[in-house]
Design a protein around this motif. Structure first.
Motif, PDB file in Angstrom:
ATOM      1  N   VAL A 192      -7.021 -19.307  17.997  1.00 56.41           N
ATOM      2  CA  VAL A 192      -7.418 -18.772  19.301  1.00 56.41           C
ATOM      3  C   VAL A 192      -6.181 -18.396  20.119  1.00 56.41           C
ATOM      4  CG1 VAL A 192      -9.580 -20.070  19.365  1.00 56.41           C
ATOM      5  CG2 VAL A 192      -7.521 -21.080  20.358  1.00 56.41           C
ATOM      6  N   PHE A 193      -5.021 -18.445  19.483  1.00 55.00           N
ATOM      7  CA  PHE A 193      -3.768 -18.110  20.159  1.00 55.00           C
ATOM      8  C   PHE A 193      -3.240 -16.765  19.665  1.00 55.00           C
ATOM      9  CE2 PHE A 193      -3.929 -22.623  18.965  1.00 55.00           C
ATOM     10  CZ  PHE A 193      -4.197 -23.160  20.214  1.00 55.00           C
ATOM     11  N   ALA A 194      -2.596 -16.038  20.564  1.00 58.30           N
ATOM     12  CA  ALA A 194      -1.916 -14.816  20.156  1.00 58.30           C
ATOM     13  C   ALA A 194      -0.621 -15.198  19.453  1.00 58.30           C
ATOM     14  CB  ALA A 194      -1.613 -13.961  21.380  1.00 58.30           C
ATOM     15  N   GLN A 207      10.677 -24.583  21.693  1.00 60.16           N
ATOM     16  CA  GLN A 207      11.691 -23.660  21.156  1.00 60.16           C
ATOM     17  C   GLN A 207      11.747 -22.361  21.958  1.00 60.16           C
ATOM     18  OE1 GLN A 207      11.605 -22.964  16.920  1.00 60.16           O
ATOM     19  NE2 GLN A 207      11.231 -25.120  16.471  1.00 60.16           N
ATOM     20  N   HIS A 208      10.555 -21.883  22.340  1.00 49.88           N
ATOM     21  CA  HIS A 208      10.486 -20.661  23.140  1.00 49.88           C
ATOM     22  C   HIS A 208      11.215 -20.879  24.475  1.00 49.88           C
ATOM     23  CE1 HIS A 208       7.620 -17.247  24.729  1.00 49.88           C
ATOM     24  NE2 HIS A 208       8.891 -16.903  24.776  1.00 49.88           N
ATOM     25  N   THR A 228      -2.703 -29.545  16.085  1.00 49.19           N
ATOM     26  CA  THR A 228      -2.475 -28.142  16.432  1.00 49.19           C
ATOM     27  C   THR A 228      -1.757 -28.065  17.775  1.00 49.19           C
ATOM     28  OG1 THR A 228      -4.490 -27.536  15.276  1.00 49.19           O
ATOM     29  CG2 THR A 228      -3.588 -25.905  16.776  1.00 49.19           C
ATOM     30  N   LYS A 284       1.882 -28.578  17.372  1.00 46.22           N
ATOM     31  CA  LYS A 284       2.604 -27.398  16.869  1.00 46.22           C
ATOM     32  C   LYS A 284       2.804 -26.368  17.985  1.00 46.22           C
ATOM     33  CE  LYS A 284       0.372 -27.354  12.707  1.00 46.22           C
ATOM     34  NZ  LYS A 284      -0.276 -26.577  11.659  1.00 46.22           N
ATOM     35  N   ASP A 325      -3.300 -19.740  10.282  1.00 45.71           N
ATOM     36  CA  ASP A 325      -4.254 -20.789  10.647  1.00 45.71           C
ATOM     37  C   ASP A 325      -3.467 -21.979  11.170  1.00 45.71           C
ATOM     38  OD1 ASP A 325      -6.618 -22.147  10.976  1.00 45.71           O
ATOM     39  OD2 ASP A 325      -6.823 -22.695   8.865  1.00 45.71           O
ATOM     40  N   LYS A 326      -3.797 -22.408  12.367  1.00 42.97           N
ATOM     41  CA  LYS A 326      -3.106 -23.531  12.993  1.00 42.97           C
ATOM     42  C   LYS A 326      -1.598 -23.352  12.979  1.00 42.97           C
ATOM     43  CE  LYS A 326      -6.919 -26.635  12.320  1.00 42.97           C
ATOM     44  NZ  LYS A 326      -7.601 -27.521  11.382  1.00 42.97           N
ATOM     45  N   LEU A 327      -1.179 -22.197  13.394  1.00 40.43           N
ATOM     46  CA  LEU A 327       0.247 -21.865  13.554  1.00 40.43           C
ATOM     47  C   LEU A 327       1.045 -21.878  12.258  1.00 40.43           C
ATOM     48  CD1 LEU A 327      -0.652 -23.513  16.411  1.00 40.43           C
ATOM     49  CD2 LEU A 327       1.622 -22.702  16.993  1.00 40.43           C
ATOM     50  N   VAL A 328       0.367 -21.534  11.154  1.00 42.41           N
ATOM     51  CA  VAL A 328       1.097 -21.449   9.885  1.00 42.41           C
ATOM     52  C   VAL A 328       0.795 -20.096   9.230  1.00 42.41           C
ATOM     53  CG1 VAL A 328       1.358 -22.442   7.585  1.00 42.41           C
ATOM     54  CG2 VAL A 328       1.018 -23.950   9.545  1.00 42.41           C
ATOM     55  N   ARG A 378       7.256 -14.889  18.117  1.00 36.87           N
ATOM     56  CA  ARG A 378       8.072 -14.952  19.332  1.00 36.87           C
ATOM     57  C   ARG A 378       7.511 -15.980  20.322  1.00 36.87           C
ATOM     58  NH1 ARG A 378       8.080 -11.630  23.497  1.00 36.87           N
ATOM     59  NH2 ARG A 378       6.677 -10.159  22.493  1.00 36.87           N
ATOM     60  N   PHE A 379       6.205 -16.192  20.283  1.00 40.94           N
ATOM     61  CA  PHE A 379       5.601 -17.158  21.209  1.00 40.94           C
ATOM     62  C   PHE A 379       5.786 -18.591  20.710  1.00 40.94           C
ATOM     63  CE2 PHE A 379       2.425 -13.499  21.746  1.00 40.94           C
ATOM     64  CZ  PHE A 379       3.205 -12.909  22.723  1.00 40.94           C
ATOM     65  N   HIS A 380       5.831 -18.739  19.390  1.00 42.99           N
ATOM     66  CA  HIS A 380       5.970 -20.065  18.766  1.00 42.99           C
ATOM     67  C   HIS A 380       7.010 -19.932  17.661  1.00 42.99           C
ATOM     68  CE1 HIS A 380       1.678 -19.247  19.876  1.00 42.99           C
ATOM     69  NE2 HIS A 380       1.976 -20.220  20.706  1.00 42.99           N
ATOM     70  N   PRO A 381       8.291 -20.007  18.054  1.00 42.11           N
ATOM     71  CA  PRO A 381       9.335 -19.706  17.053  1.00 42.11           C
ATOM     72  C   PRO A 381       9.374 -20.698  15.896  1.00 42.11           C
ATOM     73  CG  PRO A 381      10.213 -19.661  19.311  1.00 42.11           C
ATOM     74  CD  PRO A 381       8.850 -20.269  19.387  1.00 42.11           C
ATOM     75  N   ASN A 382       8.594 -21.749  15.974  1.00 40.78           N
ATOM     76  CA  ASN A 382       8.498 -22.663  14.820  1.00 40.78           C
ATOM     77  C   ASN A 382       7.616 -22.090  13.712  1.00 40.78           C
ATOM     78  OD1 ASN A 382       6.395 -22.994  16.695  1.00 40.78           O
ATOM     79  ND2 ASN A 382       5.985 -25.107  16.131  1.00 40.78           N
ATOM     80  N   GLY A 387       6.358 -25.236  19.443  1.00 41.33           N
ATOM     81  CA  GLY A 387       6.693 -23.811  19.541  1.00 41.33           C
ATOM     82  C   GLY A 387       7.145 -23.453  20.950  1.00 41.33           C
ATOM     83  N   ASP A 395      -1.785 -19.884  26.337  1.00 42.85           N
ATOM     84  CA  ASP A 395      -1.937 -20.841  25.239  1.00 42.85           C
ATOM     85  C   ASP A 395      -2.593 -22.147  25.690  1.00 42.85           C
ATOM     86  OD1 ASP A 395      -0.871 -19.186  23.355  1.00 42.85           O
ATOM     87  OD2 ASP A 395       0.947 -20.355  22.992  1.00 42.85           O
TER      88      ASP A 395
END
Ligand SMILES: [Cu+2]
Lengths: 174, 103
Positions: free
Chosen positions: B53-55, A164-165, A154, A157, B29-32, B89-93, A161, A69
Motif C-alpha cells: 500500500v506504499f509508493a 535512511q531516507h 513491515t 522495514k 511485497d513488504k518492501l522487498v 528513493r523513499f525506502h533506500p533499504n 527505510g 507512508d
C-alpha cells in the motif's frame, strides 16, 4: 507499573538494541497496537508541521513521503484491529511517546528556515532510530498475534527505510 | 534470386532479431524486490508489480527512475546494455540489481 513502563521505554529509546526487561513487562497486543499507531501519528504530525513551515523542496518532499507512508501503515493497523476485534489500549509507553513528541513539536514550532529544516530532519533520523529499536527489541517480540507481528515487521522495514531516507536528506542539507 | 541469396535475405530479415523481447516481472511485497537480481536483454521490459500500500521507486543513482504507485504496476523498456544497482528513493533499504546485456 507506570514507572517501570517508562523505564523500559527509556531503555529502548536510549540504547536501541538493549536486551529488554522481564516477561512481566511485555506489552499486550492491544497495547502494542496503540503504541504502533501512536508512533505513526507522531510522525504524521511532525510531517504536517514541516510541510507548513519548510521552504526547502527536499524537506517538504520528505515530509510528504512520511505523511503518506505513515497514514498508509496506520490505516492498515486500524483495519487489522477491526478485523481482530482488538481495541487498542492506551498505556504508559504511548503516553511517554506522545509527551516527548509534544515537547519536540513545541521546540520545532519556534524555528524557521534552515534552522527548522536541520532540526526537523535530525529529529526524524533520531525518532525513526528510536522507534526501530522499540519495534525490534520490544514490540515485535512481544506481539502474540501473527498478523499483528507481520504488520509490525513491515512497519519496521518502513521505519528503517525512512531512517535512511532522513539521513540522506540530512546529508543534502549540509 | 538464387537459393543462396534468398537464404541470406531471410537471415537479414528475421535473423537480426532471433529472440522475442521479454517482459520480466519483479514483485514488490513488504518492501522487498523479488527477484532482487534480474538478468535481461536490451529491448526487454521490466514490469514491477507493487503489492504494497506504499509508493515505491526503482531508482538508479545518477540514472533513470521509475515511480511505482501503491497496488499498481510500472514498466520500463530497457534501452541499453548496463549493469546497475537500483533502490527505492523513499525506502533506500529496498535494493535491486539489473544486468542488461546486448540482445
Ligand atoms: Cu519503497
Amino acid at each position: 507499573m507506570f514507572t517501570r513502563h517508562i523505564a523500559a521505554l527509556a531503555t529502548v529509546l536510549l540504547m536501541g538494541t538493549a536486551p529488554l526487561a522481564q516477561a512481566a513487562d511485555k506489552p499486550t497486543d492491544p497495547q502494542i497496537a496503540h503504541i504502533a499507531y501512536t508512533a505513526g501519528t507522531i510522525d504524521i504530525e511532525a510531517a504536517k508541521l514541516a510541510i507548513k513551515t519548510s521552504k526547502t523542496k527536499e524537506v517538504v518532499d520528505f515530509a510528504k513521503d512520511m505523511e503518506r507512508d505513515h497514514e498508509a501503515v496506520n490505516k492498515q493497523a486500524l483495519d487489522l484491529v477491526k478485523k481482530l476485534k482488538v481495541t487498542p489500549e492506551d498505556n504508559a509507553t504511548s503516553q511517554a511517546l506522545s509527551a516527548a513528541a509534544k515537547e519536540e513539536r513545541a521546540k520545532l514550532a519556534k524555528l524557521e528556515g534552515a534552522a527548522f529544516d536541520k532540526a526537523y530532519v535530525e529529529n526524524e533520523v533520531a525518532y525513526h532510530k528510536q522507534v526501530n529499536g522499540a519495534l525490534e527489541t520490544l514490540l515485535i517480540p512481544s506481539a502474540s498475534n501473527a498478523e499483528l507481528k507481520s504488520l509490525l515487521e513491515t512497519g519496521l522495514k518502513i521505519f528503517q527505510g525512512h531512517e535512511q531516507h532522513a539521513e540522506h536528506v540530512a546529508g543534502m542539507l549540509k | 534470386m538464387s537459393k543462396r541469396q534468398l537464404w541470406i535475405a531471410l537471415v537479414l530479415v528475421f535473423g537480426t532479431s532471433p529472440v522475442q523481447a521479454e517482459t520480466i516481472q519483479v514483485t514488490i511485497d513488504k518492501l522487498v524486490f523479488s527477484p532482487a537480481t534480474v538478468e535481461a536483454k536490451v529491448g526487454d521490459t521490466i514490469k514491477w508489480v507493487n503489492k504494497d500500500v506504499f509508493a515505491h521507486t526503482a531508482t538508479v543513482k545518477g540514472g533513470w527512475e521509475v515511480m511505482i504507485p501503491p497496488k499498481a504496476t510500472a514498466s520500463l523498456t530497457l534501452q541499453k546494455a548496463e549493469a546497475v544497482d537500483y533502490f527505492c528513493r523513499f525506502h533506500p533499504n529496498m535494493k535491486g540489481h539489473l544486468a542488461v546485456t546486448a540482445p
